[in-house]
Design a protein around this motif. Structure first.
Motif, mmCIF file in Angstrom:
data_model
loop_
_atom_site.group_PDB
_atom_site.id
_atom_site.type_symbol
_atom_site.label_atom_id
_atom_site.label_comp_id
_atom_site.label_asym_id
_atom_site.label_seq_id
_atom_site.Cartn_x
_atom_site.Cartn_y
_atom_site.Cartn_z
ATOM 1 N N SER A 279 -5.682 -12.080 -2.510
ATOM 2 C CA SER A 279 -6.189 -11.192 -3.326
ATOM 3 C C SER A 279 -5.073 -11.374 -4.884
ATOM 4 O O SER A 279 -5.078 -12.633 -5.272
ATOM 5 C CB SER A 279 -5.436 -9.379 -3.500
ATOM 6 N N ASP A 280 -6.175 -10.809 -5.506
ATOM 7 C CA ASP A 280 -5.222 -10.502 -7.173
ATOM 8 C C ASP A 280 -4.151 -10.107 -7.238
ATOM 9 O O ASP A 280 -4.470 -9.128 -7.363
ATOM 10 C CB ASP A 280 -6.317 -10.837 -7.959
ATOM 11 N N MET A 281 -3.246 -10.817 -7.131
ATOM 12 C CA MET A 281 -1.714 -9.641 -6.959
ATOM 13 C C MET A 281 -1.698 -8.791 -8.165
ATOM 14 O O MET A 281 -0.521 -7.699 -7.677
ATOM 15 C CB MET A 281 -0.108 -10.981 -7.335
ATOM 16 N N ASP A 282 -1.963 -9.541 -9.152
ATOM 17 C CA ASP A 282 -1.379 -8.636 -10.212
ATOM 18 C C ASP A 282 -2.900 -7.326 -10.402
ATOM 19 O O ASP A 282 -1.927 -5.849 -10.032
ATOM 20 C CB ASP A 282 -1.950 -8.954 -11.928
ATOM 21 N N ILE A 283 -3.552 -7.454 -9.541
ATOM 22 C CA ILE A 283 -4.543 -5.915 -9.376
ATOM 23 C C ILE A 283 -4.334 -4.785 -7.816
ATOM 24 O O ILE A 283 -3.608 -4.205 -7.739
ATOM 25 C CB ILE A 283 -5.923 -6.572 -8.652
ATOM 26 N N ALA A 284 -3.651 -5.733 -6.921
ATOM 27 C CA ALA A 284 -3.028 -5.347 -6.060
ATOM 28 C C ALA A 284 -2.152 -4.617 -6.541
ATOM 29 O O ALA A 284 -1.477 -3.688 -5.557
ATOM 30 C CB ALA A 284 -2.577 -6.415 -4.887
ATOM 31 N N LEU A 285 -0.614 -5.072 -7.015
ATOM 32 C CA LEU A 285 0.684 -4.493 -7.339
ATOM 33 C C LEU A 285 -0.408 -2.767 -8.254
ATOM 34 O O LEU A 285 0.688 -2.302 -7.731
ATOM 35 C CB LEU A 285 1.139 -5.542 -8.954
ATOM 36 N N LYS A 286 -1.140 -3.207 -9.030
ATOM 37 C CA LYS A 286 -0.677 -2.153 -9.957
ATOM 38 C C LYS A 286 -1.960 -0.797 -9.161
ATOM 39 O O LYS A 286 -1.278 0.169 -8.621
ATOM 40 C CB LYS A 286 -2.054 -2.129 -11.371
ATOM 41 N N GLY A 287 -2.950 -1.063 -8.181
ATOM 42 C CA GLY A 287 -3.455 0.047 -7.092
ATOM 43 C C GLY A 287 -2.460 0.364 -6.781
ATOM 44 O O GLY A 287 -2.269 1.603 -6.520
ATOM 45 N N VAL A 288 -1.654 -0.544 -5.605
ATOM 46 C CA VAL A 288 -0.214 -0.022 -4.916
ATOM 47 C C VAL A 288 0.530 0.969 -5.294
ATOM 48 O O VAL A 288 0.616 2.471 -5.460
ATOM 49 C CB VAL A 288 0.724 -1.245 -3.896
ATOM 50 N N ALA A 289 0.976 0.297 -6.688
ATOM 51 C CA ALA A 289 1.988 1.259 -7.263
ATOM 52 C C ALA A 289 0.874 2.735 -8.086
ATOM 53 O O ALA A 289 1.752 4.203 -7.824
ATOM 54 C CB ALA A 289 2.443 0.053 -9.100
ATOM 55 N N PHE A 290 0.216 2.783 -8.516
ATOM 56 C CA PHE A 290 -0.493 3.902 -9.006
ATOM 57 C C PHE A 290 -0.524 5.076 -7.633
ATOM 58 O O PHE A 290 -0.779 5.575 -7.478
ATOM 59 C CB PHE A 290 -1.549 3.795 -9.452
ATOM 60 N N GLY A 291 -1.156 3.902 -6.843
ATOM 61 C CA GLY A 291 -1.397 5.124 -5.489
ATOM 62 C C GLY A 291 -0.955 5.382 -4.762
ATOM 63 O O GLY A 291 -0.369 7.334 -3.979
ATOM 64 N N ALA A 292 1.064 4.789 -4.966
ATOM 65 C CA ALA A 292 1.201 5.519 -4.166
ATOM 66 C C ALA A 292 3.159 6.371 -5.154
ATOM 67 O O ALA A 292 3.528 7.039 -4.713
ATOM 68 C CB ALA A 292 3.024 4.472 -4.227
ATOM 69 N N LEU A 293 2.933 6.150 -6.105
ATOM 70 C CA LEU A 293 3.368 7.335 -7.502
ATOM 71 C C LEU A 293 3.043 7.723 -8.342
ATOM 72 O O LEU A 293 3.403 8.897 -8.210
ATOM 73 C CB LEU A 293 4.042 6.084 -8.537
ATOM 74 N N ALA A 294 1.683 7.920 -8.806
ATOM 75 C CA ALA A 294 0.987 8.733 -9.354
ATOM 76 C C ALA A 294 0.969 10.455 -8.619
ATOM 77 O O ALA A 294 1.270 10.145 -7.203
ATOM 78 C CB ALA A 294 -0.590 8.537 -9.186
ATOM 79 N N THR A 295 1.402 11.267 -9.531
ATOM 80 C CA THR A 295 1.674 12.846 -8.904
ATOM 81 C C THR A 295 2.563 12.791 -8.045
ATOM 82 O O THR A 295 2.833 13.375 -7.208
ATOM 83 C CB THR A 295 -0.089 13.304 -8.272
#
Ligand code: UN1
Length: 513
Positions: A279-295
């Motif tokens: 994977s592209d790790m930058d994209i994965a990091l942002k995707g996981v962090a947003f998914g886990a932390l948002a709201t």
């Protein structure tokens, strides 16, 4: 503490005051039996009160909704669309003010609070287009001089029971689509977020009145145990759309199916992201962090599990923890904050209990997992989001804890990753970060993700309204919002027309009388 004057300003900007009526049936019902108080999770302060709906008033609201349905359902759908279009435009004008109230009442960041209103605007646009479609099929008849087709007919008054975490947008997913479908809508919002519902209804009220349409949107407030129960058991309400926990959803489903009514259930999720070494790790990091932390992890679509390729496990986890350390927790009204509060103290307790259970089941806490005290907001409900390395055989990771807890798993093969992925009772959203077409297609195959939503190189949270939203297994199977979800708000009628001069029977049956 937040300034009282600031709270009053946010309220008056959207037409609310210290005490508000929680029942709308074309006008605000002036009754004061039970007062619910809405508290801000930002600092625990009292925002305003709401008079809940009494049983007698409920009866009145439903009767008016049935009356409105009798007129509304006969109106041409594109004309119904005009009302929804104007409501969307009014929401555009009030986006910022309503977004601020969402932040105050449920603790979303400014961007997410406004995003909530944007989601309503988007659904309105979608529904307006739909109002000129609502297509039926033409079917080939086996009999000469016969025509068969399907038509879609309005269903009746429907009930929408919404949750605190999306205090108005999920209502709009249902209501705007149902409105163009010709239904009337009775909304019971979460008693943790009634003010947002009232403010939205005030915007809607003005538009309906200005255009002289029937009052098709009504509001009832109160607890699930009283008002929710009335809605679920009411034969006049043809469909109940419920968003909330799995146990409540199971109960509502039993009550509604007992009277053979319809439900749309959007229950818990336990969504995972698979992070491949390809994977592209930058994209994965942002995707996981947003998914886990948002709201603050309080979305149905929140990323609760990350299943990480062992080839990149250490570096991914290290970078993820760094991202977590830099994500600011605090008041959603402060610039730069990414993680707001949990909804109430019970939610903080649930978070802490889950952490404790994870620890006792052998999980390793890699980050966070405690209560957070925010200066000046000591009575707010803040936590430090947790990252936990999961252990085989854990039980707590099979449960949806509505809080920012991310369990991490290690995998060696894509088959193993999917096995972990599908090993939970819920099936809402899923994602894989990978640029390898074989892995991606495996994820999308019949052996792949068992969820209603499958995302590639984008996280589990933040679905667009154009797709059908919902999930499988204990998520309840419902679909709302985009695609052909509108069909759930209408009844299908199969029509056969004989325009010939005799009566041929189907299946070649003879009946010579
Ligand atoms: C929910 O949590 O009930 O996909 C809805 C998302 C939002 C909606 C979530 N658009 O995260």
């Amino acid at each position: 503490m937040m300034d009282r004057a600031e709270i009053s300003r946010i309220l008056s900007d959207v037409g609310l005051s210290e005490t508000n009526y929680g029942t709308f049936d074309g006008r605000w019902v002036d009754e004061g039996v039970e007062r619910i108080v809405s508290h801000s999770p930002v600092d625990g302060s009292e925002i305003a009160g709401v008079f809940a709906t009494s049983t007698e008033t409920y009866e009145h609201v439903i009767r008016k909704s049935v009356e409105a349905f009798n007129r509304w359902s006969l109106m041409p759908p594109p004309e119904r669309g005009i009302l929804v279009r104007e409501i969307g435009n009014a929401l555009r004008l009030n986006k910022e003010k309503l977004g601020r109230l969402v932040s105050l009442e449920v603790g979303k960041t400014k961007s997410e609070g406004e995003g909530e209103i944007q989601e309503m605007i988007d659904v309105a646009d979608f529904a307006v287009g739909l109002s000129r479609q609502l297509y039926g099929l033409t079917i080939a008849s086996e009999r000469p001089n016969h025509r068969m087709y399907e038509q879609w007919v309005p269903l009746g008054p429907i009930g929408v029971i919404s949750s605190f975490n999306f205090p108005c947008s999920v209502w709009s997913w249902n209501s705007f689509i149902a409105a163009v479908a010709g239904d009337t809508i009775v909304w019971k919002p979460s008693s943790k977020a009634p003010l947002t519902a009232i403010a939205v209804m005030k915007v809607v009220e003005q538009v309906v009145e200005r255009l002289g349409y029937p009052q098709i949107f009504s509001l009832v407030t109160g607890s699930g145990g009283t008002i929710g129960e009335l809605v679920s058991g009411d034969r006049r309400i043809k469909l109940v759309s419920f968003t909330g926990s799995i146990p409540s959803g199971k109960h509502i489903s039993r009550v509604v199916s007992e009277r053979l009514g319809r439900t749309i259930l959007e229950l818990g999720g336990n969504n995972a992201a698979i992070v491949s070494s390809r994977s592209d790790m930058d994209i994965a990091l942002k995707g996981v962090a947003f998914g886990a932390l948002a709201t603050a992890g309080q979305r149905c679509t929140s990323t609760r599990r990350a299943i990480v390729d062992s080839a990149i496990y250490d570096s991914f986890v290290e970078r993820l923890i760094r991202a977590y350390s830099s994500a600011r927790v605090g008041s959603p009204f402060n610039e730069g904050v990414l993680v707001g509060p949990l909804i109430d103290d019970k939610a903080v307790e649930n978070f802490l209990n889950a952490i404790e259970q994870a620890r006792s089941e052998g999980g390793k806490i890699l980050f966070g997992g405690s209560r957070a005290s925010i200066k000046g907001h000591e009575n707010g409900h803040y936590v430090i989001p947790a990252v936990i390395e999961a252990r085989k055989g854990m039980k707590i990771d099979k449960v949806e804890t509505f809080a920012p807890i991310l369990y991490i798993y290690r995998y060696n093969t894509i088959e193993e990753a999917l096995e972990i992925h599908n090993s939970v009772p819920q099936g809402l959203s899923s994602s894989i970060f990978s640029n390898d077409i074989r892995e991606v297609e495996y994820f999308l195959s019949a052996r792949g993700s068992d969820c209603g939503i499958a995302n590639i190189n984008t996280g589990t949270a933040g679905a667009e309204i154009g797709g059908a939203f919902g999930g499988e297994k204990e998520t309840g199977g419902g679909r709302e919002s985009g695609s052909d979800s509108w069909k759930s708000y209408m009844r299908r009628q199969t029509v056969t027309i004989n325009y010939g001069r005799d009566l041929p029977l189907s299946q070649g049956v003879r009946f010579d009388i």
